[in-house]
Scaffold this active site. Sequence first.
Site, PDB file in Angstrom:
ATOM      1  N   GLU A 114      22.151 -99.850  31.221  1.00 17.67           N
ATOM      2  CA  GLU A 114      21.673 -98.942  30.038  1.00 17.67           C
ATOM      3  C   GLU A 114      22.337 -97.831  30.167  1.00 17.67           C
ATOM      4  OE1 GLU A 114      17.502 -98.315  31.273  1.00 17.67           O
ATOM      5  OE2 GLU A 114      17.344-100.644  30.603  1.00 17.67           O
ATOM      6  N   LYS A 116      22.699 -93.891  29.990  1.00 18.80           N
ATOM      7  CA  LYS A 116      21.785 -92.489  30.661  1.00 18.80           C
ATOM      8  C   LYS A 116      21.390 -91.562  29.684  1.00 18.80           C
ATOM      9  CE  LYS A 116      20.971 -90.155  34.945  1.00 18.80           C
ATOM     10  NZ  LYS A 116      20.434 -88.942  34.542  1.00 18.80           N
ATOM     11  N   ASP A 118      20.210 -88.142  27.780  1.00 19.56           N
ATOM     12  CA  ASP A 118      20.117 -87.031  28.430  1.00 19.56           C
ATOM     13  C   ASP A 118      18.885 -86.390  27.752  1.00 19.56           C
ATOM     14  OD1 ASP A 118      20.773 -84.890  29.820  1.00 19.56           O
ATOM     15  OD2 ASP A 118      22.501 -84.346  28.717  1.00 19.56           O
ATOM     16  N   TYR A 226      12.246 -97.212  28.547  1.00 23.20           N
ATOM     17  CA  TYR A 226      13.107 -98.138  29.436  1.00 23.20           C
ATOM     18  C   TYR A 226      12.625 -98.499  30.527  1.00 23.20           C
ATOM     19  CZ  TYR A 226      13.893 -93.351  31.471  1.00 23.20           C
ATOM     20  OH  TYR A 226      13.980 -92.152  31.725  1.00 23.20           O
ATOM     21  N   LYS A 313      27.989 -91.424  36.383  1.00 22.10           N
ATOM     22  CA  LYS A 313      28.293 -90.188  35.124  1.00 22.10           C
ATOM     23  C   LYS A 313      29.565 -90.244  34.642  1.00 22.10           C
ATOM     24  CE  LYS A 313      25.173 -86.823  35.920  1.00 22.10           C
ATOM     25  NZ  LYS A 313      24.343 -86.293  35.295  1.00 22.10           N
ATOM     26  N   CYS A 407      35.236 -49.453  23.797  1.00 21.21           N
ATOM     27  CA  CYS A 407      35.137 -50.305  22.716  1.00 21.21           C
ATOM     28  C   CYS A 407      36.313 -50.342  21.724  1.00 21.21           C
ATOM     29  CB  CYS A 407      33.989 -49.532  21.774  1.00 21.21           C
ATOM     30  SG  CYS A 407      33.596 -50.165  19.998  1.00 21.21           S
ATOM     31  N   CYS A 410      35.614 -48.394  18.158  1.00 15.93           N
ATOM     32  CA  CYS A 410      35.671 -46.950  18.155  1.00 15.93           C
ATOM     33  C   CYS A 410      35.994 -46.187  19.234  1.00 15.93           C
ATOM     34  CB  CYS A 410      34.045 -46.405  17.888  1.00 15.93           C
ATOM     35  SG  CYS A 410      33.158 -46.698  19.122  1.00 15.93           S
ATOM     36  N   CYS A 425      28.665 -50.982  23.625  1.00  9.49           N
ATOM     37  CA  CYS A 425      29.102 -49.803  22.876  1.00  9.49           C
ATOM     38  C   CYS A 425      27.854 -48.953  22.636  1.00  9.49           C
ATOM     39  CB  CYS A 425      29.926 -50.094  21.676  1.00  9.49           C
ATOM     40  SG  CYS A 425      30.357 -48.648  20.758  1.00  9.49           S
ATOM     41  N   CYS A 431      29.812 -46.165  15.475  1.00  7.01           N
ATOM     42  CA  CYS A 431      30.906 -47.542  15.722  1.00  7.01           C
ATOM     43  C   CYS A 431      30.862 -48.218  14.325  1.00  7.01           C
ATOM     44  CB  CYS A 431      30.489 -48.268  16.937  1.00  7.01           C
ATOM     45  SG  CYS A 431      31.417 -49.406  17.308  1.00  7.01           S
TER      46      CYS A 431
HETATM   47  S1  IVH Z   1      15.459 -95.467  35.124  1.00  7.18           S
HETATM   48  C1  IVH Z   1      13.850 -94.404  39.181  1.00  7.18           C
HETATM   49  N1  IVH Z   1      16.719 -95.462  32.876  1.00  7.18           N
HETATM   50  O1  IVH Z   1      17.289 -90.354  34.398  1.00  7.18           O
HETATM   51  C2  IVH Z   1      14.292 -93.887  38.309  1.00  7.18           C
HETATM   52  N2  IVH Z   1      16.567 -93.397  34.026  1.00  7.18           N
HETATM   53  O2  IVH Z   1      17.883 -89.251  37.530  1.00  7.18           O
HETATM   54  C3  IVH Z   1      14.392 -94.841  37.151  1.00  7.18           C
HETATM   55  N3  IVH Z   1      17.317 -91.590  32.694  1.00  7.18           N
HETATM   56  O3  IVH Z   1      14.283 -89.171  35.434  1.00  7.18           O
HETATM   57  C4  IVH Z   1      14.857 -94.389  36.191  1.00  7.18           C
HETATM   58  N4  IVH Z   1      18.085 -92.729  30.954  1.00  7.18           N
HETATM   59  O4  IVH Z   1      14.903 -89.138  33.127  1.00  7.18           O
HETATM   60  C5  IVH Z   1      16.605 -94.841  33.810  1.00  7.18           C
HETATM   61  N5  IVH Z   1      18.466 -95.583  30.985  1.00  7.18           N
HETATM   62  C6  IVH Z   1      17.685 -94.903  31.944  1.00  7.18           C
HETATM   63  C7  IVH Z   1      17.743 -93.300  31.697  1.00  7.18           C
HETATM   64  C8  IVH Z   1      16.988 -92.796  32.750  1.00  7.18           C
HETATM   65  C9  IVH Z   1      17.983 -91.449  31.508  1.00  7.18           C
HETATM   66  C10 IVH Z   1      16.792 -90.351  33.384  1.00  7.18           C
HETATM   67  C11 IVH Z   1      15.321 -90.516  33.753  1.00  7.18           C
HETATM   68  C12 IVH Z   1      15.258 -90.188  35.005  1.00  7.18           C
HETATM   69  C13 IVH Z   1      16.700 -89.687  35.438  1.00  7.18           C
HETATM   70  C14 IVH Z   1      16.839 -90.124  36.864  1.00  7.18           C
END
Ligand code: IVH
Length: 669
Positions: A114, A116, A118, A226, A313, A407, A410, A425, A431
């Site tokens: 999946e 990640k 944010d 998720y 990441k 500044c 001025c 300033c 100014c």
């Molecule tokens: S699974 C055991 N799936 O990432 C943790 N986490 O560092 C299981 N996050 O606190 C999390 N997208 O807030 C999972 N597709 C995803 C995610 C996800 C973002 C975040 C989540 C978690 C943090 C873990």
Amino acid sequence: MTEEEAKQKINNLTEKINYYNHKYYQESTSEITDFGFDQLLEELIQLEEAYPQYRWPDSPSQRVGGTITKEFPTVYHDYPMLSLSNTYSEKELSEFDKRVAKALNGNSYEYFCELKFDGVAISLHYENGLLTRAASRGDGVRGDDITSNVKTVRSIPLRVKGSGLPSKFEVRGEIFMPRQVFEAINQAREKNGEPALANPRNAASGTLKMQDSTIVSQRKLDCYLYALVGDDLPAGTHEDAVTLLEKWGFPVSPTYQKCKNIQEVFEYINYWESRRLTLPLDTDGVVVKVNSHNQQRVLGNTAKSPRWAIAYKYKALNAATVLEKIIYQVGRTGAITPVACLKPVALAGTIVKRASLHNANEINRLDLRLGDTVLVEKGGEIIPKVTGIDLSKRPPHSVPIVYIDHCPACGSKLVRKAGEAQHFCPNTEGCPPQIKGRIEHFIQRRAMDINSIGKETVALLHEKGLVHNPADLYKLRYEDVYELEGFKDLSTRNLLNGIEASKNVPFENVLFALGIRYVGRTVAEKLARHFNNIDQLMQASYEALLNVPEIGERIALSVIQFFQDEDNLRMIQQLREAGLQFEVDSDTAPESSQLAGKSFVISGVFETFSREELKEKIRTNGGQVISAVSGKLDYLLAGDNMGPAKRQKAESLGVKIISEQDFLQMLAH
Ligand code: IVH
């Protein structure tokens, strides 16, 4: 209406609205206009207020907020909310795969990938299909009960139906602020003189912590789930769980994919590397999960994170380019902001020429030098920032940048107050950019709304020594203006009429116009309503200011300081003598609160009302008139001959467009 009729009506409305909601959020179809939908909801809210005993636990009225929580109760998670360990390279990911293979003793396994997301992790509890508790992650063991705030997130079902639904279950996911919503909010904040929110994730997290769920509701958060959590799950694999989540009507991002081996995981990672930028939310990596629940149990967890999952990441979005020079901008408060001027470079779809450097500390921290090749990064922020230097490309004989100590406008010696990163300033009264900045702030639409004066005229008036502070505007005589370059009889009268008309703008506008640091338009409104007039506000103690909802220490202190300054007091006295509004007008005391919390942009020409009358009508019924269309806006009130750009923008942001007739109906309702 009899009580029985009211009950029936509440049932009907609840069912109807939930049906439309389901269509909209789960099936992406709309069978009703937004306006019609709002009318139904409004009717339901009013009936529920009269007959609270008939409000359903999954009533859609909870979507609009209305609860204030002073302190969120602490709740314990049934299962700890762990975090994920991070990897940054294919090599590290291969090592993870080797560990998994080894722990599973040569048995075959699959991965589920999946993105990640944010945002902010959330845990949702359902009992007999109803959402009963929503909690933040907190320290992983216990978090905050933020149920009323989470209930305003439209895509999270308040009730789920479906076959095989356990009587109790928990789902987890991520609440986020869509990028478009974030940008719209920041545009509005910028206009308001409020500091921009740093990025969508902070914005989401800050929003969920707000005490007033009505504001949360307006922030348009969204969510992806998720995980289905528990011991006796009706799912043997993570894939099964995700399929169930989808079937039960939870929002699930369609970006997932099952992968047979680590090779396919790498392909998934590559596939999404640039495509993820087209998604409506920020993502910063990929989460790789072992698919089988049994195998997840075999692998187990460490204290902090599961051994069956890992995050990969992506590298942040950045580009390298040359720092050509640094310019220093002087704001209306005297704050100096260094800005990096760069050799133009393409970055994530735009050409970047400037980047923010924040302050002198930042320049020192980076040991920045002219001619350096710098790394520029674009996050959720409005302008990109300089994050590092490629030292291998540093030109010989370069010398560290010496921050200015005077500044640039001025020539005054700059000061740096204890605890502040920025230089200022101190020449507030002498100014030019500060003086002009304060006047420009004063006349802007959301303040005194003097649209007969533009930036160039401000500069001209200042240059000719006619206007030194906002109060001087009211001393301008016909002959002063007439003698200015480019002014004739009509334009002179026009300018003066604009100034004259501003004497009627309400107190909250005037208060915002004064330019008190940290007092944006919204804060000004709150202060005006709370204290009623300038005298009460001027006499308010620090504690009294802190008692105003949503006024914190920073604002309170700034207000106190502003009214301690002799020059400010003199200016206020002059503005009073000129006849500006310094108290909340009791004539415009609210007619109703019908439009409370709703914002409007007015555009075009109208039949029944003039634009001014319309504004007044909206305000006296509790609504707010703003100037720019943004994702945060509730209604675009469209008259004849409205500009196509406004309409297009409203349409693309999903803002409701209503006619004068719709508006009248809204008031009559
Ligand atoms: S699974 C055991 N799936 O990432 C943790 N986490 O560092 C299981 N996050 O606190 C999390 N997208 O807030 C999972 N597709 C995803 C995610 C996800 C973002 C975040 C989540 C978690 C943090 C873990």
